[in-house]
Design an enzyme around this catalytic site. Structure first.
Site, PDB file in Angstrom:
ATOM      1  N   ASP A 108       8.379  20.694  10.095  1.00  0.00           N
ATOM      2  CA  ASP A 108       7.019  19.531   9.932  1.00  0.00           C
ATOM      3  C   ASP A 108       5.732  20.875  10.886  1.00  0.00           C
ATOM      4  O   ASP A 108       6.545  20.278  11.986  1.00  0.00           O
ATOM      5  CB  ASP A 108       7.173  18.231  10.519  1.00  0.00           C
ATOM      6  N   HIS A 109       5.645  21.529  10.382  1.00  0.00           N
ATOM      7  CA  HIS A 109       4.779  22.278  11.546  1.00  0.00           C
ATOM      8  C   HIS A 109       3.425  21.751  12.500  1.00  0.00           C
ATOM      9  O   HIS A 109       3.872  21.736  13.484  1.00  0.00           O
ATOM     10  CB  HIS A 109       3.739  23.640  10.778  1.00  0.00           C
TER      11      HIS A 109
ATOM     12  N   HIS B 162       2.771  15.270   8.321  1.00  0.00           N
ATOM     13  CA  HIS B 162       1.985  15.415   9.438  1.00  0.00           C
ATOM     14  C   HIS B 162       1.236  14.248  10.398  1.00  0.00           C
ATOM     15  O   HIS B 162       1.421  14.349  10.986  1.00  0.00           O
ATOM     16  CB  HIS B 162       1.412  16.240   9.284  1.00  0.00           C
TER      17      HIS B 162
HETATM   18  C1  BG6 Z   1      -0.380  21.987   5.032  1.00  0.00           C
HETATM   19  C2  BG6 Z   1      -0.600  21.502   3.869  1.00  0.00           C
HETATM   20  O1  BG6 Z   1       1.433  21.600   5.029  1.00  0.00           O
HETATM   21  O2  BG6 Z   1      -0.670  22.079   6.093  1.00  0.00           O
HETATM   22  C3  BG6 Z   1      -1.693  22.157   3.223  1.00  0.00           C
HETATM   23  O3  BG6 Z   1       0.406  21.703   2.418  1.00  0.00           O
HETATM   24  C4  BG6 Z   1      -2.493  22.153   4.924  1.00  0.00           C
HETATM   25  O4  BG6 Z   1      -2.093  21.501   2.457  1.00  0.00           O
HETATM   26  C5  BG6 Z   1      -2.100  22.411   5.665  1.00  0.00           C
HETATM   27  O5  BG6 Z   1      -4.026  22.641   4.475  1.00  0.00           O
HETATM   28  C6  BG6 Z   1      -3.097  22.451   6.871  1.00  0.00           C
HETATM   29  O6  BG6 Z   1      -1.994  23.323   7.864  1.00  0.00           O
HETATM   30  P1  BG6 Z   1      -2.765  23.142   9.471  1.00  0.00           P
HETATM   31  O7  BG6 Z   1      -1.400  23.810  10.249  1.00  0.00           O
HETATM   32  O8  BG6 Z   1      -3.408  24.661   8.553  1.00  0.00           O
HETATM   33  O9  BG6 Z   1      -3.902  22.253   9.622  1.00  0.00           O
END
Ligand code: BG6
Length: 521
Positions: free
Chosen positions: A210-211, A273
């Site tokens: 989960d980044h 997230h």
């Molecule tokens: C991803 C989603 O997990 O996270 C995308 O699938 C979203 O739709 C993205 O744009 C957002 O990540 P970050 O790190 O740019 O906020």
């Protein structure tokens, strides 16, 4: 039983180190052991934009072991050199704010290999086995392999099965598997996926990424809460009035219309997230910083999120979809006009919900979560609204804006602000909210690693603290699924917000019912 077997002093030390992670040199010095990373979907966007730039950065930081290799797998025929050339281009393009260093690249590129293969073909996995053997011999990767599934989720089960059938899930080193979200599209499919993975890998070897958890600012929530003695005593229902979590994006679906139409904002951002962020804000302190101690607390919190009854859903959640608009002199299409999207689509590109945590600490405190595409700006933040002073001795503030507010800014301006009332200079006691600001960039003056750098490094070290566990995935689906079930039987009057605005009116009404308003970040 191995009677009489003696324990060598070095084994003893190793055993002690694994029992006590504070003494585990690899984990706490963040040194990556020898290993090979096998990336399925090596020709895809994620590999090019995130994975290879992150691995290159780890090489640049001298964190990779000399015994390191990557083997990319995808269907496109390519030689090792073609793969290296293609990855060079992507790394140079997607490195964000880091320099590209030819010397570091050429050392790193020597460890890049490629094989064409189809996950549906068992021959591809025996081929991979011989590639990995060859790589182990010439790059000395010690038999350690991290499998990274950067593929369509529909291929996860087949990939795991293929790895298992070719005998690759066990070997003379460790074997781990990383998968990207979505982890199922509902509770049942999440369980099924996990069952498929568990036929081949133990849960402790499954790394669900989960980044958001890898973002420095999200990790800093733990440091902020549990590294200081100041805030924690205020961190409960007696002092916190409400919490708002916002993840706004100004972009649309960016060519991912097909995927997004099936997912929608609630599944795409909140199920994973944002509930993880909420858990990090609301969890109890863990007694140690061991992976499972921290994950147990997150999981416990997620299990206490109140599950909405069907008749509570529409009052406590809002679904939105953007329509066309003119922004900055340019025409922006509505979601239904995007490529790959059904002209009558009922998919949510905006989702908001009011959650409650049914435990002693948080009883009665609303946690408002919202996310959306094509909102006015890209910003992710958590706003913790503390109670007002019980009695307005000075008659309140004179501009109506909110004091007693703590804002944790996740991105793009990373930092923390505390807003409180202060006396305006001059005669009399007129008050105005002011801010005390901490800004990452100016305080530390150094670049923060990207989430993928942090998370890849952790997976190679074997530190799962920032990875999601199956019980958390299930608890999050438990909170989100009742909303999806009601939405699915609803016919929404979409589009209900214009691209470039803060979402549907109904989201304001949802907060107004409890006397609150959304903050404008
Ligand atoms: C991803 C989603 O997990 O996270 C995308 O699938 C979203 O739709 C993205 O744009 C957002 O990540 P970050 O790190 O740019 O906020």
């Amino acid at each position: 039983m191995l009677c009489g077997a003696t324990v060598r002093p070095c084994d003893k030390l190793k055993n002690m180190a694994s029992a006590n992670p504070f003494q585990d040199p690899l984990r706490f010095e963040r040194r990556i052991p020898e290993c090979a990373v096998a990336i399925f979907g090596a020709n895809g966007d994620l590999t090019k934009r995130k994975l290879l730039p992150a691995l290159y950065r780890l090489a640049y930081e001298r964190r990779l072991s000399p015994g390191f290799a990557v083997v990319g797998i995808s269907r496109t025929p390519m030689s090792d050199d073609q793969f290296r050339a293609s990855m060079r281009e992507s790394v140079a393009k997607f490195l964000e704010d880091s320099p590209f260093d030819e010397e570091v690249w050429s050392g790193f590129a020597q460890g890049l290999y490629y094989m064409a293969g189809d996950i549906g073909d068992s021959g591809a996995f025996s081929n991979l086995a011989s590639h990995l053997n060859g790589i182990e011999e010439c790059r000395h990767t010690a038999g350690n392999v991290l499998f990274y599934l950067s593929t369509q989720p529909s291929q996860y089960a087949a990939a795991a099965k293929g790895i298992g059938a070719a005998g690759l899930a066990a070997g003379n080193g460790w074997r781990r598997i990383v998968i990207e979200k979505p982890f199922g599209h509902d509770l049942e499919s999440a369980r099924e996926l996990s069952g498929n993975l568990h036929e081949v890998f133990r849960e402790s070897d499954v790394y669900r990424i989960d980044h958001y958890l890898g973002k420095e600012t999200v990790q800093n929530i733990l440091a902020f809460r549990f590294g200081n003695g100041i805030f924690e005593p205020l961190w409960d229902r007696r002092y916190v009035n409400s919490v708002q979590i916002t993840a706004a994006e100004s972009i649309g679906v960016e060519g991912r219309g097909g995927y997004y139409q099936e997912a929608g904002a609630l599944r795409d951002m909140i199920q994973n997230h944002l509930l993880q962020i909420m858990a990090t804000i609301a969890m109890e302190p863990s007694a140690t910083f061991q992976p499972d101690a921290v994950r147990d607390e997150r999981a416990k919190l997620l299990r206490t999120v109140r599950v909405m009854k069907p008749d509570e859903v529409l009052a406590n959640s809002v679904s939105g979809q953007y329509g066309p608009a003119r922004i900055g002199g340019a025409d922006v299409p509505g979601f239904r006009q995007e490529k790959g999207v059904d002209g009558q689509s009922q998919t949510d590109t905006y989702a908001a919900a009011t959650f409650f945590v049914d435990n002693w600490r948080w009883a009665g405190v609303p946690f408002y979560i919202r996310t959306g595409k094509r909102l006015p700006k890209r910003v992710t933040e958590i706003a913790i609204q503390f109670n007002e002073a019980p009695h307005a001795v000075f008659g309140g503030n004179d501009d109506g804006s909110t004091p007693n507010l703590l804002i944790l800014r996740i991105q793009p301006e990373e930092g923390i602000s505390l807003r409180f009332l202060s006396k305006r200079p001059g005669a009399g006691m007129k008050l105005r909210p002011v801010s005390m600001d901490f800004n990452y960039g100016t305080s530390f003056g150094e670049r923060s690693p990207t989430a993928y750098e942090t998370l890849l490094l952790d997976a190679m070290i074997g530190d799962a603290t920032l990875y999601t566990r199956q019980d958390m995935v299930e608890a999050s689906w438990g909170a989100v699924e009742p909303i999806l079930n009601v939405w699915q039987n609803q016919k929404f009057d979409f589009p209900n917000y214009d691209a470039g605005t803060w979402g549907p009116k109904a989201a304001d009404e949802m907060l107004a019912r409890r006397g609150h308003t959304w903050r404008t970040p």
